[in-house]
Scaffold this motif. Sequence first.
Motif, PDB file in Angstrom:
ATOM      1  N   GLY A  49      39.351  47.991  51.403  1.00 27.50           N
ATOM      2  CA  GLY A  49      39.324  47.496  50.008  1.00 27.50           C
ATOM      3  C   GLY A  49      40.833  47.108  49.469  1.00 27.50           C
ATOM      4  O   GLY A  49      41.172  47.033  48.036  1.00 27.50           O
ATOM      5  N   GLU A  50      41.084  46.148  50.102  1.00 27.96           N
ATOM      6  CA  GLU A  50      42.956  45.475  50.389  1.00 27.96           C
ATOM      7  C   GLU A  50      42.321  44.016  48.573  1.00 27.96           C
ATOM      8  O   GLU A  50      41.678  43.265  49.009  1.00 27.96           O
ATOM      9  CB  GLU A  50      43.060  44.925  51.555  1.00 27.96           C
ATOM     10  CG  GLU A  50      44.842  44.005  51.506  1.00 27.96           C
ATOM     11  CD  GLU A  50      44.993  43.382  52.836  1.00 27.96           C
ATOM     12  OE1 GLU A  50      46.048  42.673  52.731  1.00 27.96           O
ATOM     13  OE2 GLU A  50      43.909  43.349  53.782  1.00 27.96           O
ATOM     14  N   LYS A  51      43.927  43.881  48.278  1.00 27.38           N
ATOM     15  CA  LYS A  51      42.949  42.931  46.923  1.00 27.38           C
ATOM     16  C   LYS A  51      44.442  42.274  46.901  1.00 27.38           C
ATOM     17  O   LYS A  51      45.802  43.165  46.307  1.00 27.38           O
ATOM     18  CB  LYS A  51      43.139  43.539  45.662  1.00 27.38           C
ATOM     19  CG  LYS A  51      41.355  44.214  45.845  1.00 27.38           C
ATOM     20  CD  LYS A  51      40.789  45.111  44.657  1.00 27.38           C
ATOM     21  CE  LYS A  51      39.360  45.316  44.695  1.00 27.38           C
ATOM     22  NZ  LYS A  51      38.995  45.792  43.220  1.00 27.38           N
ATOM     23  N   LEU A  52      45.131  40.935  47.451  1.00 26.89           N
ATOM     24  CA  LEU A  52      45.816  40.611  46.928  1.00 26.89           C
ATOM     25  C   LEU A  52      46.505  39.547  46.308  1.00 26.89           C
ATOM     26  O   LEU A  52      47.088  39.218  45.784  1.00 26.89           O
ATOM     27  CB  LEU A  52      46.190  39.615  48.613  1.00 26.89           C
ATOM     28  CG  LEU A  52      45.931  40.120  49.960  1.00 26.89           C
ATOM     29  CD1 LEU A  52      46.036  39.412  50.868  1.00 26.89           C
ATOM     30  CD2 LEU A  52      47.101  41.516  50.490  1.00 26.89           C
ATOM     31  N   TYR A  53      45.438  39.290  45.171  1.00 31.09           N
ATOM     32  CA  TYR A  53      45.429  38.246  44.372  1.00 31.09           C
ATOM     33  C   TYR A  53      45.406  38.948  43.476  1.00 31.09           C
ATOM     34  O   TYR A  53      44.078  39.359  42.730  1.00 31.09           O
ATOM     35  CB  TYR A  53      44.333  37.164  44.677  1.00 31.09           C
ATOM     36  CG  TYR A  53      43.886  37.129  46.250  1.00 31.09           C
ATOM     37  CD1 TYR A  53      45.168  35.465  45.994  1.00 31.09           C
ATOM     38  CD2 TYR A  53      43.751  37.299  46.823  1.00 31.09           C
ATOM     39  CE1 TYR A  53      45.694  35.010  48.057  1.00 31.09           C
ATOM     40  CE2 TYR A  53      43.129  36.185  48.418  1.00 31.09           C
ATOM     41  CZ  TYR A  53      44.362  35.219  48.800  1.00 31.09           C
ATOM     42  OH  TYR A  53      43.880  35.067  50.198  1.00 31.09           O
ATOM     43  N   ALA A  54      46.306  38.294  42.483  1.00 25.90           N
ATOM     44  CA  ALA A  54      46.595  39.628  40.778  1.00 25.90           C
ATOM     45  C   ALA A  54      46.452  38.867  39.944  1.00 25.90           C
ATOM     46  O   ALA A  54      47.372  37.726  39.852  1.00 25.90           O
ATOM     47  CB  ALA A  54      48.005  41.051  41.102  1.00 25.90           C
ATOM     48  N   CYS A  55      45.582  38.894  38.376  1.00 25.22           N
ATOM     49  CA  CYS A  55      46.309  38.074  37.279  1.00 25.22           C
ATOM     50  C   CYS A  55      47.433  38.306  36.939  1.00 25.22           C
ATOM     51  O   CYS A  55      47.410  39.438  36.424  1.00 25.22           O
ATOM     52  CB  CYS A  55      44.844  38.725  36.379  1.00 25.22           C
ATOM     53  SG  CYS A  55      44.751  37.699  35.549  1.00 25.22           S
ATOM     54  N   ASN A  56      48.415  36.766  36.265  1.00 24.76           N
ATOM     55  CA  ASN A  56      49.664  37.715  36.073  1.00 24.76           C
ATOM     56  C   ASN A  56      48.870  37.486  34.500  1.00 24.76           C
ATOM     57  O   ASN A  56      50.262  37.973  33.709  1.00 24.76           O
ATOM     58  CB  ASN A  56      50.254  36.196  35.972  1.00 24.76           C
ATOM     59  CG  ASN A  56      49.654  35.167  36.065  1.00 24.76           C
ATOM     60  OD1 ASN A  56      48.360  34.903  35.008  1.00 24.76           O
ATOM     61  ND2 ASN A  56      49.988  33.983  35.808  1.00 24.76           N
ATOM     62  N   VAL A  57      48.021  37.582  34.041  1.00 28.73           N
ATOM     63  CA  VAL A  57      47.620  38.197  32.402  1.00 28.73           C
ATOM     64  C   VAL A  57      47.575  39.483  32.473  1.00 28.73           C
ATOM     65  O   VAL A  57      48.139  40.253  31.622  1.00 28.73           O
ATOM     66  CB  VAL A  57      46.495  37.528  31.819  1.00 28.73           C
ATOM     67  CG1 VAL A  57      46.471  37.643  30.792  1.00 28.73           C
ATOM     68  CG2 VAL A  57      46.866  35.919  31.598  1.00 28.73           C
ATOM     69  N   CYS A  58      45.999  39.927  33.077  1.00 32.35           N
ATOM     70  CA  CYS A  58      46.111  41.628  32.927  1.00 32.35           C
ATOM     71  C   CYS A  58      46.086  42.578  33.764  1.00 32.35           C
ATOM     72  O   CYS A  58      46.030  43.673  33.607  1.00 32.35           O
ATOM     73  CB  CYS A  58      44.497  41.540  32.750  1.00 32.35           C
ATOM     74  SG  CYS A  58      43.704  40.836  34.245  1.00 32.35           S
ATOM     75  N   ASN A  59      46.537  41.879  35.342  1.00 34.41           N
ATOM     76  CA  ASN A  59      47.346  42.464  36.225  1.00 34.41           C
ATOM     77  C   ASN A  59      45.839  42.826  37.136  1.00 34.41           C
ATOM     78  O   ASN A  59      46.105  43.844  38.050  1.00 34.41           O
ATOM     79  CB  ASN A  59      47.496  43.869  35.635  1.00 34.41           C
ATOM     80  CG  ASN A  59      48.895  43.338  35.684  1.00 34.41           C
ATOM     81  OD1 ASN A  59      49.522  42.733  35.759  1.00 34.41           O
ATOM     82  ND2 ASN A  59      49.607  44.745  34.538  1.00 34.41           N
ATOM     83  N   LYS A  60      44.456  42.469  37.032  1.00 35.44           N
ATOM     84  CA  LYS A  60      43.178  42.959  37.543  1.00 35.44           C
ATOM     85  C   LYS A  60      43.550  42.254  38.503  1.00 35.44           C
ATOM     86  O   LYS A  60      43.699  41.366  38.886  1.00 35.44           O
ATOM     87  CB  LYS A  60      42.485  41.788  36.931  1.00 35.44           C
ATOM     88  CG  LYS A  60      41.302  42.994  37.568  1.00 35.44           C
ATOM     89  CD  LYS A  60      39.814  42.631  36.924  1.00 35.44           C
ATOM     90  CE  LYS A  60      38.958  43.401  37.468  1.00 35.44           C
ATOM     91  NZ  LYS A  60      37.257  42.843  36.639  1.00 35.44           N
ATOM     92  N   THR A  61      43.146  42.440  40.483  1.00 35.19           N
ATOM     93  CA  THR A  61      43.417  42.237  41.453  1.00 35.19           C
ATOM     94  C   THR A  61      41.836  41.855  41.963  1.00 35.19           C
ATOM     95  O   THR A  61      41.389  42.821  41.667  1.00 35.19           O
ATOM     96  CB  THR A  61      43.992  43.141  42.673  1.00 35.19           C
ATOM     97  OG1 THR A  61      43.427  44.733  41.940  1.00 35.19           O
ATOM     98  CG2 THR A  61      45.446  43.654  41.683  1.00 35.19           C
ATOM     99  N   PHE A  62      42.484  40.895  43.051  1.00 36.58           N
ATOM    100  CA  PHE A  62      40.773  40.396  43.719  1.00 36.58           C
ATOM    101  C   PHE A  62      41.621  40.822  45.558  1.00 36.58           C
ATOM    102  O   PHE A  62      42.433  40.173  45.260  1.00 36.58           O
ATOM    103  CB  PHE A  62      40.511  39.398  43.222  1.00 36.58           C
ATOM    104  CG  PHE A  62      39.737  39.127  41.617  1.00 36.58           C
ATOM    105  CD1 PHE A  62      39.028  39.356  41.064  1.00 36.58           C
ATOM    106  CD2 PHE A  62      41.104  39.065  40.856  1.00 36.58           C
ATOM    107  CE1 PHE A  62      38.851  39.628  39.253  1.00 36.58           C
ATOM    108  CE2 PHE A  62      41.046  39.190  39.291  1.00 36.58           C
ATOM    109  CZ  PHE A  62      39.930  39.231  38.835  1.00 36.58           C
TER     110      PHE A  62
END
Length: 246
Positions: A30-43
Amino acid sequence: MEKISYPCDDCDKHFTQIRQLTVHQRTHTGEKLYACNVCNKTFSRRSGLTAHRRTHTGEKPYACDVCDKAVSVNGGLIAHRRTHSGEKSYACDVCDKAFSVSRNFTAHRRTHTGEKPFACDVCDKPFSESGSLAAHRRTHTGEKPYNCDLCDKSFSKCGCLTAHRCTHTGVKLYACDICEISFSQSCQLTAHRRTHTCEKPYACDIICDKAFSVSSNLTTHQRIHTGEKPYNIVMNATSHSLKMPV
């Protein structure tokens, strides 16, 4: 020379590159290292973040070579091309329906299994599709991200915006394949089709076994059992009294 294979310790998948294994293992952790800098959603994958960012920028780099439609992800373009070829690679093994897009097939399978894996973190209501959950969450937040470019109205669902735009254009996108009557909303077409099939999916579960083709008719009917009267109008006896002739 024998190829090196990197096995996953949690499942039976193997990979030819250690990097592929590392990315795959995030589906277990479930690790999600990549975060959106607009809405903080992670991938969990950089490619997922790249595709997501296009929902903010509106970028659609993948264009169809048959028509002029463009999409934001390559997978969407592959699925779109099947609308031209008619190819439906995903067949249901329970009924005879087939689909050109895997996510549509996955969603359809849940109509057989009843699975609803997406739950609202506010009210716990479950949904069979992530898109339905996203739309539902807006009932809590009040968010309406779909704006009409012809007036100042905004909507919480893309489908509602599409239906609303028809009030400006007069276009009726949804045509019955039996009698060719057209409608501006897909739900209207769904309800209309039942006049041909006589399907009545909305059954009363209170006292009787009556069934209806439209959910609003079931709601109205159930008030016979519950006694609910949601549209009572309180009249002002003084202001509305009748004057009798002398």
